[in-house]
Scaffold this motif. Structure first.
Motif, mmCIF file in Angstrom:
data_model
loop_
_atom_site.group_PDB
_atom_site.id
_atom_site.type_symbol
_atom_site.label_atom_id
_atom_site.label_comp_id
_atom_site.label_asym_id
_atom_site.label_seq_id
_atom_site.Cartn_x
_atom_site.Cartn_y
_atom_site.Cartn_z
ATOM 1 N N THR A 258 -5.535 2.825 10.552
ATOM 2 C CA THR A 258 -4.518 1.798 10.772
ATOM 3 C C THR A 258 -3.411 2.023 9.761
ATOM 4 O O THR A 258 -3.585 2.730 8.772
ATOM 5 N N LEU A 259 -2.296 1.430 10.068
ATOM 6 C CA LEU A 259 -1.129 1.711 9.234
ATOM 7 C C LEU A 259 -0.643 0.463 8.529
ATOM 8 O O LEU A 259 -0.469 -0.584 9.149
ATOM 9 N N SER A 260 -0.375 0.586 7.283
ATOM 10 C CA SER A 260 0.267 -0.508 6.570
ATOM 11 C C SER A 260 1.763 -0.368 6.805
ATOM 12 O O SER A 260 2.240 0.660 7.263
ATOM 13 N N ASN A 261 2.491 -1.410 6.460
ATOM 14 C CA ASN A 261 3.933 -1.334 6.645
ATOM 15 C C ASN A 261 4.567 -0.230 5.809
ATOM 16 O O ASN A 261 5.519 0.410 6.227
ATOM 17 N N SER A 262 4.026 -0.006 4.623
ATOM 18 C CA SER A 262 4.642 1.049 3.812
ATOM 19 C C SER A 262 4.424 2.408 4.465
ATOM 20 O O SER A 262 5.284 3.283 4.401
ATOM 21 N N ASP A 263 3.288 2.554 5.150
ATOM 22 C CA ASP A 263 3.074 3.804 5.889
ATOM 23 C C ASP A 263 4.086 3.943 7.012
ATOM 24 O O ASP A 263 4.683 4.975 7.209
ATOM 25 N N ARG A 264 4.255 2.855 7.733
ATOM 26 C CA ARG A 264 5.130 2.917 8.912
ATOM 27 C C ARG A 264 6.561 3.243 8.513
ATOM 28 O O ARG A 264 7.214 4.075 9.112
ATOM 29 N N LEU B 110 7.543 4.780 6.003
ATOM 30 C CA LEU B 110 7.561 6.170 5.561
ATOM 31 C C LEU B 110 7.624 7.121 6.751
ATOM 32 O O LEU B 110 8.399 8.082 6.765
ATOM 33 N N ARG C 29 11.120 7.161 8.218
ATOM 34 C CA ARG C 29 12.096 7.929 7.421
ATOM 35 C C ARG C 29 11.801 9.429 7.493
ATOM 36 O O ARG C 29 12.715 10.249 7.508
ATOM 37 N N TRP C 30 10.522 9.712 7.563
ATOM 38 C CA TRP C 30 10.110 11.118 7.644
ATOM 39 C C TRP C 30 10.594 11.731 8.971
ATOM 40 O O TRP C 30 11.210 12.784 8.992
ATOM 41 N N PHE D 140 -0.822 12.682 7.621
ATOM 42 C CA PHE D 140 -0.050 12.353 8.833
ATOM 43 C C PHE D 140 -0.785 12.833 10.077
ATOM 44 O O PHE D 140 -0.743 12.196 11.128
ATOM 45 N N ALA E 23 -2.922 10.536 12.218
ATOM 46 C CA ALA E 23 -2.382 9.580 13.193
ATOM 47 C C ALA E 23 -2.161 10.332 14.492
ATOM 48 O O ALA E 23 -1.401 11.299 14.513
ATOM 49 N N ASN F 279 15.990 4.865 10.351
ATOM 50 C CA ASN F 279 16.029 4.311 8.997
ATOM 51 C C ASN F 279 16.216 2.794 8.997
ATOM 52 O O ASN F 279 15.729 2.104 8.115
ATOM 53 N N ASP G 85 3.950 2.432 18.278
ATOM 54 C CA ASP G 85 4.336 1.443 17.277
ATOM 55 C C ASP G 85 4.748 0.125 17.933
ATOM 56 O O ASP G 85 4.441 -0.951 17.434
ATOM 57 N N ARG H 197 -3.605 -4.161 6.184
ATOM 58 C CA ARG H 197 -4.523 -3.084 6.521
ATOM 59 C C ARG H 197 -4.390 -1.968 5.490
ATOM 60 O O ARG H 197 -3.315 -1.702 4.991
ATOM 61 N N PHE I 141 -3.264 4.239 4.961
ATOM 62 C CA PHE I 141 -3.897 5.553 5.085
ATOM 63 C C PHE I 141 -3.131 6.594 4.288
ATOM 64 O O PHE I 141 -3.534 7.707 4.139
ATOM 65 N N LEU I 142 -1.964 6.161 3.819
ATOM 66 C CA LEU I 142 -1.161 7.096 3.037
ATOM 67 C C LEU I 142 -1.218 6.768 1.562
ATOM 68 O O LEU I 142 -0.425 7.261 0.786
ATOM 69 N N LEU J 98 10.925 14.416 1.261
ATOM 70 C CA LEU J 98 10.574 14.640 2.662
ATOM 71 C C LEU J 98 10.875 13.451 3.565
ATOM 72 O O LEU J 98 10.974 13.607 4.769
ATOM 73 N N ALA J 99 11.023 12.302 2.974
ATOM 74 C CA ALA J 99 11.351 11.132 3.792
ATOM 75 C C ALA J 99 12.359 10.268 3.041
ATOM 76 O O ALA J 99 12.075 9.152 2.649
ATOM 77 N N PHE K 34 20.414 5.179 3.103
ATOM 78 C CA PHE K 34 21.309 4.033 2.924
ATOM 79 C C PHE K 34 21.648 3.784 1.470
ATOM 80 O O PHE K 34 20.879 4.092 0.570
#
Lengths: 227, 811
Positions: free
Chosen positions: A8-14, A16, A19-20, A49, A52, A146, A216, B11, B14-15, B27-28, B32
Motif C-alpha cells: 500500500t502507498l502512503s501519501n509521501s510515496d504517492r 514521490l 514527481r518521479w 518501485f 507496485a 507535480n 491511483d 498506511r 513502502f518507500l 530523480l524526482a 515549483f
C-alpha cells in the motif's frame, strides 16, 4: 497479484511517484540520470518501485538501461533524446504526442488554450509557480503531475497537523484534478506515445502512466467512498 | 470521514527506506517555487503583420482573439491563422541539433538530413556551435564560404529583419566577405528585363493610381493575376485599400477581362469576362493581337515613333518576314487556344477604348519569362496609351495593393547589413541549387560571366527554400554538399527539418518592432508592439544575433550600443525628422508608441498620379532610364549579350515543356499560383488549413473532363507525377479551371513519406516536387515555377498519413 497485494502507498510515496514520473516528461534522460539509477541508491529505488504493479513495466525499462555498459550510455542517451524530441518537442510533426492538455482540447492541437489558463489559475491558487528554468506552459504533463503531488503533500501535511478539513479538501482536489486535467487527455496522449515512439522507453513510460493514474484514482475513490 | 483519510494516509510507506535516499531529490525533483506567479497581463495590443494591422486581445498573458484594425477596409480572413501560428503545435520550441551532427560534427551523415533525428540542446550549446562553425569557415575556407542568401518572406518589422541581421552578423560579427542573393522568386525575370525596356524595375513601382483607373479606364484587363487573392498580403503591413477601388470599378459597370487558365477570385468578384488561355503561351497571344493591330493598321504609329525605339527591327519578326511565320491571330490561336476571332476582337477592343493592361507575375515565372512582359509593353505601346490617365500597362496592381495613392509620410528606414566587406558576392536567387552543384564554375547573368562560390555553410533565417525552390529532389541532393546548415525560424518548416542546427526564433508577435503600412501607399507608421512573451525558449532575432556577434568578439560593432527599443525609437525619430523637413508633424515617440499608429495625409496630386505622364508630356526632358531614353522594343544591350535564350526583341520561344507543346511528355499543365489562404508557405500549419484541405491534403483543382477520364471525383486523393517527382493531393472537380490544366497552389509544406530520401512521395502536396529548376534565361536567371507538365491518377494504394503538421488525432 501475489505479494504485491500487500503493498500500500502512503501519501509521501504517492507524491514521490508523481514527481518521479513527471521527471521523464520534463526532461530527456541524461547520462547523469543513468548513472544515478545504476548507483546503489538508484537501484534500491527501482527495486521498491518495481513492487507496485502499475510501475513494473517502466522500472523494468529503467533497470535494463542501468545494465548497459557505461560506454554505451552516450549513444543510448542520444537515442532517447531523439525519441523524446520526436514525441514531445514537435519534431515528429503529426507523428508525435504533445504533452500538453491544450493539444487535446481542440481538433487541431493548438497550444496555450483554455487548459493553460485553467492551470495558471490552479498554480496561482496554490501560491506556487513553475521554476524559471522550465519554459513550458502550465498545462504541460510534467507540471500537472507535480500539481497532483502538491495536493498529496498538502493533504499529508494537514493530516499531520490535525487539520482534517484541509486534508479532506486536498483529498478531493486530487480526485477532481485527476478527472478534469489528467484522465481527460492522458489516455489519448499515451495512445500516441505507444503508436509513435520509436524507442520502447516512452512506450513503457506511457503504459505505466496510464496504469498508475487508473489505479491511483480507484484508490482515491475507494478511500472516499468508505467514508 | 477524517478517520478514513487518516487510515489511508497512515498506511505503511513502502518507500520508507528509499525515501531517505539522497538520490530522490535528483530523480524526482519538484519543479515549483513557493511564490506567486507574476500578475497576468490583460488588455488589447495594436500591432501589424503582412496580413494587415490588428488588435490582439490578451487574457491572462495569453493571446485569445484577433480583431482587424477598425480602419482596414477589407481585412484578410488569414488573420485568424496569424494568431493560430503563434500557438501552433508546429512551433520550434527549443534549440535543436541533428543527432548525427551533434555526435560526429560537420558534414556527418548528410544524406540523413530530413529524417527528423534531432536532439534538444541548450541555447549556449547551440550558439557556441554556430559561432564555432562560422569561425571555422573563415579560418579554413575563407571568404565566400558562408551563404547568407536567406531568401523568404521574413516577418514584417524594421528591427528584427532576419535577412539584414544575418548579413550584419557576417559583415560586422565574423568580418568576412559574404555571399548573398540578388533578385527574388516573385519577379526574377521581369525585374531584370524591365530596366532594359523601361529603365526601371517596373514590378515594384507605383502604378497609375486606382482613383484615376476608376475614373478613366474603360477596359480593365487582368492578365495572369488575381489581385483579390494576392492583395491580402504586403511585404510590409497590408493596407487593403485596393479592394475599395476594385469595388468602385465594379460599380461603374465597365468591362473587366481576365485572361487566365483559371477563373480567378478577381474574375468572380468583378463579374469579369474569362478568356481561357493555355499556360505559358501569353507571348503568342499578345503577338497575335499585335499582328492584328498591325495588319489592320489600327496601332498608334505616332506613339511608336515618338516614344519607342527599335519597333522597325521587331516588325519583320511580327510579320514573318524573317522566319516566314507571320505571328497572325490564326498562328497565335493554334498555340494559345484562344479562338482567332476572339484574339482579333480583343485587339480591336483594347485599341478602341482606354485600356489598362494589368499583369501579374505568373507570366514571367516560366521558361523565357523575360518575354511576356516585354511583349506586353510592346502591345501597350502599340495601343499608344502609356502615360494617359487609365491607359497603358501595370505590373503591380496585384501586389501589396499597388496603385493605392502614396501618402506624404516619411520613408521608414530599418536595420541594415552593416556594410558588406570588399569581395562579397551575390548570386541570382533561384540559382542556389546550381551554385551548390557547380562550385567554381562560371555562369551567365545579365551580360556578365560570374563564378559560383564554394559554399560550406548555409544559414537561413526567416525563409523556407524547401518550399519556394523548384525541383525538390534535385535540391535535397544538392543540400548534401553543405557541411553545416543553420536554420532560424519559428515553425518546423521543411527547411528546418533539413538543417543541422535549428534555432527557435520568436514570432513577430513576441517582440517589439516598427513598420510601415502599405508598400505603395505608405499609409501609416505602425508600432508592432509585443503581444505576448516568447513561448518556450524562443528568442527574438535581434537577441540571437547579438549573442552570436558577442561570441565572435564583435558585439559593440553589431549593436552600435542599441537594444531593441533603442532601435525602434531611433528609426521612428529619423522618420520624424524627415517628416519635419516636409512640414509634416509626427507625435513624439512616447505618444506614438502609446497610440500604436500614425496615419499620414495623402495629397491631391498623389490621388491623380499617372505613371509615365511626365515622359509622355516631354520625352526629351523626362526620358526613360534606358540607353535610348525611350521604350526599347529592341535592346542593343541585349543584342550585344548574344544570348540564344533571350533575343534582342520580344519573341515567342518554346519553353522547356508546355501543355500540347512539341514532344510534351505529359498531358496536363500544373498551375502553381499563389494560394488564397496562405502567404506562400506561411500559415500552412494553422487553423486556416481546415477551410481548404481535401482528404487532409492540399487541394488540387481539376476540370470535370480530366477528372472523368481518370475516374476521379471531388474528395479523392490523387497522385500527381512527372519525371522529376510525385506528390499526393486532394481532388476538387470544378468548371473554374480549363481542361488539361490542374491547379496545385505553391506553398504546401513538403511532407516526404520517407524523410530525406530523394524521390520520395510527398504526402501533403508540395508542387515543387514536380517543377523544374532552371533559369528563365541567361539574362535574368529567374525561376520557372510555372513551367511544369505532369500526369495524375486516382491514388489507390495504402494512403500515407500527412505528418508535417503537429495535429494529433487524439489517440
Amino acid at each position: 497479484m501475489g505479494k504485491h497485494e500487500t503493498i500500500t502507498l502512503s501519501n509521501s510515496d504517492r507524491s514521490l511517484v508523481y514527481r518521479w514520473l513527471a521527471s521523464f516528461f520534463t526532461s530527456e534522460v541524461k547520462i547523469e540520470t543513468l548513472e544515478s539509477y545504476s548507483s546503489p541508491e538508484g537501484r534500491a529505488l527501482l527495486d521498491v518501485f518495481s513492487q507496485a504493479p502499475a510501475l513494473t513495466s517502466f522500472t523494468g525499462e529503467l533497470t535494463k538501461l542501468t545494465e548497459l555498459p557505461v560506454e554505451s550510455y552516450q549513444s543510448k542517451v542520444l537515442d532517447l533524446a531523439t525519441a523524446y524530441s520526436r514525441l514531445f518537442l514537435g519534431v515528429g510533426g503529426q507523428h508525435s504526442a504533445p504533452p500538453y492538455e491544450s493539444a487535446y482540447y481542440n481538433e487541431k492541437g493548438t497550444l496555450f488554450q483554455k487548459p493553460t489558463a485553467d492551470m495558471n489559475k490552479i498554480l496561482q491558487d496554490l501560491g506556487i509557480s513553475i521554476e524559471n528554468s522550465m519554459k513550458e506552459p502550465a498545462d504541460h504533463l510534467g507540471v500537472q503531475l507535480n500539481v497532483l503531488a502538491e495536493y498529496i503533500d498538502r493533504e499529508a501535511l494537514a493530516e499531520a497537523n490535525g487539520d482534517h478539513e484541509t486534508a479532506y479538501t486536498s483529498h478531493h482536489n486530487q480526485i477532481r484534478f485527476l478527472s478534469n486535467h489528467l484522465l481527460n487527455w492522458v489516455p489519448s496522449f499515451c495512445e500516441s506515445c505507444k503508436r509513435f515512439d520509436k524507442s520502447d522507453f516512452y512506450k513503457e513510460l506511457a503504459n505505466t502512466l496510464s496504469a498508475w493514474l487508473a489505479m491511483d484514482l480507484a484508490r482515491l475513490n475507494e478511500a472516499k467512498t468508505t467514508t | 470521514m477524517s478517520k478514513i483519510i487518516a487510515n489511508y494516509t497512515s498506511r505503511r510507506s513502502f518507500l520508507k527506506g528509499a525515501s531517505a535516499l539522497g538520490a530522490l531529490g535528483v530523480l524526482a525533483p519538484s519543479i515549483f517555487s513557493p511564490r506567486f506567479a507574476q500578475a497576468a497581463v490583460n488588455g488589447e495590443v495594436l500591432s501589424g503583420c503582412h496580413w494587415g494591422a490588428f488588435r490582439a486581445v490578451v487574457k491572462d498573458g495569453r493571446w485569445t482573439e484577433v480583431k482587424p484594425w477598425e480602419q482596414d477596409p477589407h481585412p484578410s480572413h488569414q488573420l485568424a491563422g496569424v494568431m493560430d501560428s503563434v500557438y501552433s503545435p508546429s512551433r520550434i520550441k527549443y534549440p535543436m541539433v541533428r543527432r548525427a551532427y551533434l555526435e560526429k560534427g560537420r558534414g556527418a551523415d548528410v544524406e540523413d538530413r530530413g529524417s527528423n533525428d534531432f536532439v534538444r540542446v541548450s541555447w549556449d550549446k547551440a550558439l557556441d556551435l554556430v559561432a564555432q562553425e562560422l569561425k571555422y569557415a573563415k579560418a579554413t575556407h575563407g571568404p565566400r564560404s558562408v551563404f547568407t542568401g536567406t531568401y523568404g518572406w521574413k516577418s514584417a518589422g524594421k528591427i528584427h529583419n532576419s535577412r539584414s541581421l544575418l548579413r550584419r552578423l557576417i559583415n560586422r560579427g565574423l568580418q568576412m566577405p559574404n555571399v548573398t542573393h540578388t533578385g527574388d522568386y516573385s519577379t526574377g525575370a521581369s525585374q531584370v528585363i524591365m530596366p532594359h525596356v523601361m529603365g526601371t524595375l517596373e514590378v515594384y513601382e507605383q502604378q497609375t493610381v486606382w482613383p484615376v483607373v476608376v475614373d478613366n479606364t474603360e477596359v480593365l484587363v487582368v492578365w495572369g493575376a488575381d489581385p483579390i487573392k494576392t492583395n491580402q498580403i504586403d511585404w510590409l503591413i497590408a493596407d487593403h485599400d485596393s479592394y475599395t477601388y476594385l469595388e468602385e470599378f465594379k460599380k461603374t459597370g465597365k468591362k473587366v477581362i481576365c485572361i487566365d487558365p483559371l477563373k480567378s477570385k478577381t474574375a468572380e468578384f468583378m463579374d469579369a469576362e474569362w478568356v481561357q488561355v493555355k499556360p505559358q503561351t501569353d507571348v503568342a497571344l499578345m503577338l497575335g493581337m499585335a499582328h492584328t493591330l498591325f495588319v489592320e493598321e489600327l496601332y498608334d504609329v505616332d506613339f511608336m515613333d515618338e516614344y519607342t525605339a527599335g519597333f522597325e527591327k521587331f516588325l519583320p519578326y511580327l510579320t514573318g518576314e524573317t522566319d516566314q511565320t507571320p505571328k497572325s491571330a490564326e498562328w497565335a490561336s493554334e498555340i494559345c487556344g484562344v479562338p482567332t476571332d476572339k484574339i482579333k476582337e480583343l485587339a480591336r477592343l483594347f485599341m478602341g477604348n482606354r485600356t489598362m493592361l494589368t499583369s501579374g507575375w505568373s507570366l514571367q515565372r516560366q521558361h523565357h519569362g523575360e518575354q511576356p512582359h516585354w511583349m506586353l509593353v510592346t502591345l501597350a505601346s502599340m495601343l499608344g496609351q502609356i502615360g494617359l490617365p487609365g491607359g497603358g500597362f501595370g505590373l503591380s496592381y496585384h501586389y501589396s495593393n499597388g496603385g493605392t495613392p502614396t501618402s506624404d509620410g516619411p520613408a521608414l528606414s530599418g536595420m541594415n547589413d552593416g556594410g558588406a566587406m570588399e569581395g562579397s558576392v551575390s548570386i541570382p536567387v533561384a540559382r542556389v541549387v546550381e551554385m551548390l552543384e557547380r562550385p567554381g564554375e562560371e555562369y551567365d547573368f545579365n551580360g556578365t560571366r560570374y563564378t559560383f562560390p564554394d559554399i560550406k555553410i548555409a544559414y537561413w533565417a526567416g525563409g523556407n527554400p524547401f518550399h519556394h525552390h523548384q525541383d525538390r529532389n534535385r535540391m535535397i541532393k544538392a543540400w548534401q554538399k553543405l557541411e553545416t546548415v543553420i536554420v532560424q525560424d519559428y515553425q518546423w518548416t521543411a527547411t528546418a527539418r533539413f538543417a543541422d542546427i535549428v534555432l527557435p526564433a520568436a514570432s513577430a508577435y513576441e517582440r517589439n518592432d516598427i513598420e510601415a503600412m502599405g508598400s505603395y501607399s505608405n499609409k501609416a507608421t505602425v508600432a508592432m508592439k509585443k503581444i505576448v512573451d516568447p513561448v518556450f525558449e524562443a528568442r527574438s532575432e535581434y537577441d540571437i544575433f547579438v549573442d552570436l556577434a558577442d561570441r565572435l568578439g564583435n558585439k559593440d560593432a553589431y549593436t552600435d550600443g542599441r537594444d531593441e527599443m533603442d532601435w525602434v525609437r531611433h528609426y521612428y525619430e529619423q522618420a520624424q525628422k524627415q517628416a519635419a523637413s516636409k512640414n509634416l508633424e509626427m507625435p513624439e515617440f512616447e505618444k506614438f508608441w502609446e497610440d500604436g499608429i500614425v496615419v499620414h495625409p495623402v495629397s491631391q496630386a498623389a490621388k491623380e498620379y499617372v505613371r509615365y505622364a511626365d515622359f509622355r508630356e516631354d520625352p526629351l526632358l523626362e526620358p526613360l532610364g534606358t540607353p535610348t531614353g525611350k521604350i526599347e522594343i529592341y535592346s542593343k544591350n541585349i543584342e550585344k549579350m548574344g544570348y540564344d535564350d533571350c533575343p534582342p526583341h520580344p519573341m515567342w520561344m518554346e519553353p522547356l515543356e508546355r501543355l500540347d507543346g512539341p514532344d510534351a511528355k505529359f498531358p496536363v499543365h500544373v498551375n502553381t499560383g499563389h494560394p488564397n489562404d496562405r502567404l506562400h508557405s506561411q500559415l500552412c500549419g494553422t487553423v486556416l488549413r481546415e477551410g481548404y484541405a481535401v482528404a487532409d491534403r492540399e487541394p488540387c483543382m481539376i476540370n470535370p473532363k480530366d477528372a472523368e477520364a481518370r475516374g476521379i471525383k471531388s474528395g479523392d486523393v490523387i497522385r500527381i507525377f512527372n519525371d522529376r517527382g510525385q506528390t499526393l493531393a486532394g481532388a476538387i472537380v470544378s468548371e473554374d479551371i480549363m481542361p488539361s490544366v490542374i491547379r496545385l497552389y505553391e506553398g504546401a509544406w513538403y511532407d516526404p513519406v520517407e524523410g530525406g530520401k530523394v524521390g520520395s512521395l510527398c504526402a501533403y502536396g508540395d508542387v515543387n516536387t514536380l517543377t523544374p529548376d532552371l533559369g528563365t534565361s541567361k539574362l535574368a536567371q529567374g525561376n520557372c515555377g510555372h513551367t511544369v507538365i505532369a500526369d495524375f491518377e486516382k491514388f489507390e494504394g495504402e494512403l500515407p498519413e500527412v505528418k508535417v503538421f503537429t495535429a494529433p488525432k487524439n489517440g
